[in-house]
Design a protein around this motif. Structure first.
Motif: not given
Lengths: 112, 118
Positions: B6, B23, B34, B77, B90, B92
């Motif tokens: 990521q 990602c 996600w 995202l 966040y 992935c």
């Protein structure tokens, strides 16, 4: 609907003593269950998984978990804690949809 | 060992700005996800993606969010107009098969992208 409850938000143990992190789940179907560990500022690493084979599951770093359907539990254990085990542990349930449901996490502290 | 990567690892942005988190899933995986984790809170599902379309999304994944697989390797995202409450880590994840149905294995997670909205 599926859900997972981690009964303790924080657990402290002394180095060399046993670890028990508790998890209860709710699922309409036969679930898959996982334990993930998150060390500080790191990603999520799989410790072990249960996917309807043997009910006693062995994972990495000496961790084990036992699936008990009658108690809807999947508690994580380790016979002897090590300082490097200090981390956040997440119990995760999945049954049939695309999303995995995470518990709120248990922060394990290991005292010297 | 193959892994999910990521970028960026940390991004700071001003409220109202657009952010894209990137990602690279494991190369032979077909399903992408996600998740996010607000500081001190649980990890929450945002969205799953297969065959160039969303397969499932949560109530968190509203119109300000979008996902895309712009080429054969990246999965992104986008948050269109960031809010303070979007500040989170966040994650992935990918899996070789879909988690709806027969696949019962684990998700493979990246190390996360920490988003800070000021």
């Amino acid at each position: 609907a599926q859900s997972v409850t981690q009964l303790d938000s924080h657990v402290s143990v002394s180095e060399g003593t046993p670890v028990l992190l508790r998890c209860n789940y709710s699922s309409s179907y036969s679930p898959s269950l996982f334990w993930y560990v998150q060390h500080p500022n790191k990603g999520l690493q799989l410790l072990l998984k249960y996917t309807s084979a043997a009910t006693l599951v062995k994972g990495i770093n000496g961790f084990e978990a036992e699936f008990k359907k009658s108690e809807t539990s999947f508690h994580l254990t380790k016979p002897s804690a090590h300082m490097s085990d200090a981390a956040e542990y997440f119990c995760v349930v999945h049954s049939g949809t695309y999303k995995y449901i995470f518990g709120t996490g248990t922060r394990l502290k290991v005292l010297a | 060992e193959p892994e999910v990567t990521q970028t960026p690892s940390h991004q700071v942005t001003q409220m109202g700005q657009e952010v894209i988190l990137r990602c690279v899933p494991i190369s032979n995986h077909l399903y992408f996800y996600w998740y996010r984790q607000i500081l001190g809170q649980k990890v929450e599902f945002l969205v799953s993606f297969y065959n160039n379309e969303i397969s499932e999304k949560s109530e968190i994944f509203d119109d300000q969010f979008s996902v895309e697989r712009p080429d054969g390797s990246n999965f992104t995202l986008k948050i269109r107009s960031t809010k303070l409450e979007d500040s989170a880590m966040y994650f992935c994840a990918s899996s070789p098969s879909g988690t709806s149905g027969l696949y019962t294995g684990e998700l493979f997670f990246g190390e996360g992208s920490r988003l800070t909205v000021l």
